[in-house]
Design a protein around this motif. Structure first.
Motif, PDB file in Angstrom:
ATOM      1  N   LEU A 359      45.648  42.032  48.266  1.00  0.00           N
ATOM      2  CA  LEU A 359      44.870  41.943  49.499  1.00  0.00           C
ATOM      3  C   LEU A 359      44.892  43.258  50.272  1.00  0.00           C
ATOM      4  N   GLU A 360      45.865  44.123  49.969  1.00  0.00           N
ATOM      5  CA  GLU A 360      45.872  45.454  50.582  1.00  0.00           C
ATOM      6  C   GLU A 360      44.607  46.226  50.228  1.00  0.00           C
ATOM      7  N   ALA A 361      44.007  45.877  49.091  1.00  0.00           N
ATOM      8  CA  ALA A 361      42.832  46.613  48.613  1.00  0.00           C
ATOM      9  C   ALA A 361      41.594  45.733  48.568  1.00  0.00           C
ATOM     10  N   ARG A 362      41.569  44.647  49.353  1.00  0.00           N
ATOM     11  CA  ARG A 362      40.454  43.716  49.202  1.00  0.00           C
ATOM     12  C   ARG A 362      39.114  44.350  49.564  1.00  0.00           C
ATOM     13  N   GLY A 363      39.125  45.411  50.371  1.00  0.00           N
ATOM     14  CA  GLY A 363      37.880  46.111  50.652  1.00  0.00           C
ATOM     15  C   GLY A 363      37.338  46.847  49.447  1.00  0.00           C
ATOM     16  N   THR A 364      38.194  47.033  48.429  1.00  0.00           N
ATOM     17  CA  THR A 364      37.792  47.727  47.202  1.00  0.00           C
ATOM     18  C   THR A 364      37.634  46.750  46.043  1.00  0.00           C
ATOM     19  N   ILE A 365      37.768  45.450  46.315  1.00  0.00           N
ATOM     20  CA  ILE A 365      37.597  44.432  45.274  1.00  0.00           C
ATOM     21  C   ILE A 365      36.404  43.563  45.639  1.00  0.00           C
ATOM     22  N   ASP A 366      35.381  43.610  44.807  1.00  0.00           N
ATOM     23  CA  ASP A 366      34.167  42.838  45.042  1.00  0.00           C
ATOM     24  C   ASP A 366      34.300  41.415  44.507  1.00  0.00           C
ATOM     25  N   HIS A 367      35.008  41.275  43.378  1.00  0.00           N
ATOM     26  CA  HIS A 367      35.071  39.987  42.684  1.00  0.00           C
ATOM     27  C   HIS A 367      36.278  40.025  41.756  1.00  0.00           C
ATOM     28  N   VAL A 368      37.093  38.993  41.776  1.00  0.00           N
ATOM     29  CA  VAL A 368      38.226  38.876  40.860  1.00  0.00           C
ATOM     30  C   VAL A 368      37.867  37.880  39.766  1.00  0.00           C
ATOM     31  N   VAL A 369      37.997  38.315  38.516  1.00  0.00           N
ATOM     32  CA  VAL A 369      37.789  37.442  37.364  1.00  0.00           C
ATOM     33  C   VAL A 369      39.164  37.251  36.727  1.00  0.00           C
ATOM     34  N   ALA A 370      39.732  36.054  36.893  1.00  0.00           N
ATOM     35  CA  ALA A 370      41.106  35.784  36.458  1.00  0.00           C
ATOM     36  C   ALA A 370      41.097  34.974  35.164  1.00  0.00           C
ATOM     37  N   PHE A 371      42.064  35.266  34.291  1.00  0.00           N
ATOM     38  CA  PHE A 371      42.119  34.584  32.997  1.00  0.00           C
ATOM     39  C   PHE A 371      43.563  34.307  32.609  1.00  0.00           C
ATOM     40  N   PRO A 376      45.348  30.217  37.547  1.00  0.00           N
ATOM     41  CA  PRO A 376      45.440  29.278  38.675  1.00  0.00           C
ATOM     42  C   PRO A 376      46.224  29.845  39.857  1.00  0.00           C
ATOM     43  N   LEU A 377      47.313  30.561  39.569  1.00  0.00           N
ATOM     44  CA  LEU A 377      48.109  31.155  40.643  1.00  0.00           C
ATOM     45  C   LEU A 377      47.309  32.230  41.377  1.00  0.00           C
ATOM     46  N   ILE A 378      46.594  33.053  40.623  1.00  0.00           N
ATOM     47  CA  ILE A 378      45.780  34.102  41.244  1.00  0.00           C
ATOM     48  C   ILE A 378      44.718  33.480  42.143  1.00  0.00           C
ATOM     49  N   GLU A 379      44.084  32.409  41.657  1.00  0.00           N
ATOM     50  CA  GLU A 379      43.046  31.748  42.452  1.00  0.00           C
ATOM     51  C   GLU A 379      43.636  31.164  43.734  1.00  0.00           C
ATOM     52  N   ARG A 380      44.784  30.483  43.628  1.00  0.00           N
ATOM     53  CA  ARG A 380      45.401  29.894  44.825  1.00  0.00           C
ATOM     54  C   ARG A 380      45.771  30.967  45.846  1.00  0.00           C
ATOM     55  N   THR A 381      46.208  32.116  45.356  1.00  0.00           N
ATOM     56  CA  THR A 381      46.674  33.167  46.251  1.00  0.00           C
ATOM     57  C   THR A 381      45.527  33.901  46.936  1.00  0.00           C
ATOM     58  N   LEU A 382      44.448  34.157  46.200  1.00  0.00           N
ATOM     59  CA  LEU A 382      43.387  35.024  46.713  1.00  0.00           C
ATOM     60  C   LEU A 382      42.154  34.285  47.198  1.00  0.00           C
ATOM     61  N   CYS A 383      41.985  33.026  46.777  1.00  0.00           N
ATOM     62  CA  CYS A 383      40.765  32.292  47.099  1.00  0.00           C
ATOM     63  C   CYS A 383      40.593  32.180  48.620  1.00  0.00           C
ATOM     64  N   GLY A 384      39.368  32.379  49.071  1.00  0.00           N
ATOM     65  CA  GLY A 384      39.073  32.330  50.500  1.00  0.00           C
ATOM     66  C   GLY A 384      39.052  33.701  51.134  1.00  0.00           C
ATOM     67  N   ARG A 385      39.702  34.656  50.477  1.00  0.00           N
ATOM     68  CA  ARG A 385      39.703  36.024  50.996  1.00  0.00           C
ATOM     69  C   ARG A 385      39.014  36.992  50.037  1.00  0.00           C
TER      70      ARG A 385
END
Length: 459
Positions: A359-371, A376-385
């Motif tokens: 989230l420190e770099a969320r201005g530089t992340i347009d879209h996260v594609v997690a696999f 599931p952990l990545i989605e729970r942590t970052l979803c909504g932001r």
């Protein structure tokens, strides 16, 4: 002559066996897996007693000393049994040290070790020397010394696993690049992890130089770790109160005197500027050259595969292979090296890292594609932001590229931030898989081929 037991028949174990047999020692190898016939025959032919398909305490019978490979933990039952019998435990990385007659430079840290070591070797080659690049980098040190001692400079990449058993790794100069939460399943706490890395600095020669981030020096003091005997040089980035500071691509001494301009180098990633600074400082500890001269020698250094490596385009967007990123700190460093927002491909086997760091770099992340397992952990942590799309595996993710790669945007960054072992043998295997996938979508001229529904992977 002694009778040695080598625990583990991987690359390090085999090299140790050949090294010891070349000196007339008796050698037995204990390996948990079945060896392939060619592997077994290659060892038996040189007189190695092979005990595969499972470790057994009886493998210690009539043994005088034990060599451990990097993957062998300190609590392994054969290690405990060997210690109870009063046997010496020698890590492979120390086995041949007495035959290193030239200067030894050693590098450890969570991220950047291989690149920094490759930079040092490149610098030494540019100065007319023929260095040996060994250790965790890929080829064991004992392999290079099978035929006898060397007077060449040795550049040694050392992992925390290799350092666990070390007590005489006498390098001329050494560096700890950084320390981030990684391998905590093995070390449990970050303080234990630092203590393992710190052993490299403790054992450095008194006339040498140790290099480390200023914040790690402070942490080591709080933990009351033994101060190194060698001259200590702290490094930092930006406004750090360190002996040597990297700021806006300038390497400066404390007080402001410029030592080198890294603007001449062919990359833009801040973490590679940092690696270059440490590589130059270590090299300068054994050669009489200024950092400015060394910086110019790095102008034709092109980096290592799977480390922020441009590999082509997808939908007219650059694609970057950073499969070597096996922890969140490495992924964050890769993301922050871009000025425009990236589509970030992350996932694999989780290590327990804190994904909130992205989230420190969320201005530089347009879209996260997690696999993979971590999705599931990545989605729970970052979803909504940050927008997150999840897939069960990397294969599923890439087969659905028509969906997530249609978006307008900047580079597509494959920087998993996880171990690869849920689907692949290692990060290189994962990176090659990713590169094959991209190649399958391009024609001979590098232009993208529109998918026709067939899977590029086969079944």
């Amino acid at each position: 002559m002694k009778n040695w037991l080598i625990i583990g028949a991987g690359v390090s174990g085999k090299a140790a066996a050949l090294y010891l047999r070349a000196r007339g020692h008796g050698v037995r190898i204990s390996e948990k897996r079945w060896l392939e016939p060619a592997e077994r025959d290659g060892l038996v032919d040189v007189g190695v007693d092979v005990r595969d398909a499972g470790h057994d305490v009886n493998h210690l019978d009539a043994i005088d000393a034990v060599v451990v490979s990097p993957g062998v933990a300190t609590n392994h039952f054969l290690v405990r049994s060997a210690l109870q019998r009063g046997l010496a435990i020698v890590p492979e990385i120390e086995l041949a040290l007495d035959e290193v007659r030239g200067p030894l430079l050693a590098v450890t840290g969570t991220n950047g070790k291989s690149t920094t070591c490759a930079m040092i070797a490149h610098l030494l080659e540019g100065l007319g020397q023929r260095p040996i690049l060994a250790g965790n980098f890929g080829i064991p040190l004992s392999h290079f010394l099978i035929d006898g001692p060397t007077h060449a400079p040795v550049v040694l990449e050392v992992s925390s696993y290799q350092l666990e058993f070390c007590d005489r790794l006498r390098s001329r100069s050494a560096a700890v690049l950084n320390l981030d939460a990684d391998h905590l399943r093995r070390h449990v706490t970050l303080d234990n992890y630092l203590a393992s890395k710190w052993k490299l600095l403790e054992q450095c020669e008194s006339g040498g130089t140790v290099i480390l981030p200023a914040e790690l020096d402070d942490r080591a003091a709080r933990l009351r770790l033994m101060p190194p005997r060698a001259r200590k040089l702290t490094v930092g980035i930006g406004s750090s109160d360190a002996d040597v500071v990297l700021h806006q691509r300038q390497v400066r001494e404390r007080g402001g005197s410029q030592l080198a301009d890294l603007g001449v180098l062919p990359w833009s990633e801040p973490h590679n500027d940092y690696n270059a600074m440490v590589a130059m400082l270590l090299t300068a500890s054994i050669v009489p050259e200024s950092l400015s001269v060394l910086a110019h020698l790095l102008r034709d250094f092109r980096g290592l595969p799977h480390r922020c490596q441009p590999i082509g385009e997808l939908r007219h967007r650059p694609v970057i292979d950073d499969s070597k990123a096996t922890n969140v700190a490495a992924t964050l460093a890769a993301v922050m090296s871009f000025e425009e927002p990236v589509t970030l491909l992350v996932g694999g086997e989780p290590k327990g890292d804190a994904w909130e760091a992205l989230l420190e770099a969320r201005g530089t992340i347009d879209h996260v594609v997690a696999f993979g397992e971590a999705a599931p952990l990545i989605e729970r942590t970052l979803c909504g932001r940050v927008e997150v799309t999840c897939y069960a595996s990397l294969r599923d993710c890439l087969e659905d590229a028509e969906r997530w790669a249609r978006r307008e945007g900047g580079p597509i960054l494959f920087s998993p931030g996880c171990s690869s072992f849920d689907e692949f043998a290692d990060f290189e295997d994962r990176g090659r898989f990713f590169q094959r996938w991209l190649s399958s979508r391009q024609d001979a001229g590098g232009r993208e081929v529109v998918a026709n529904g067939a899977s590029p992977f086969g079944r």
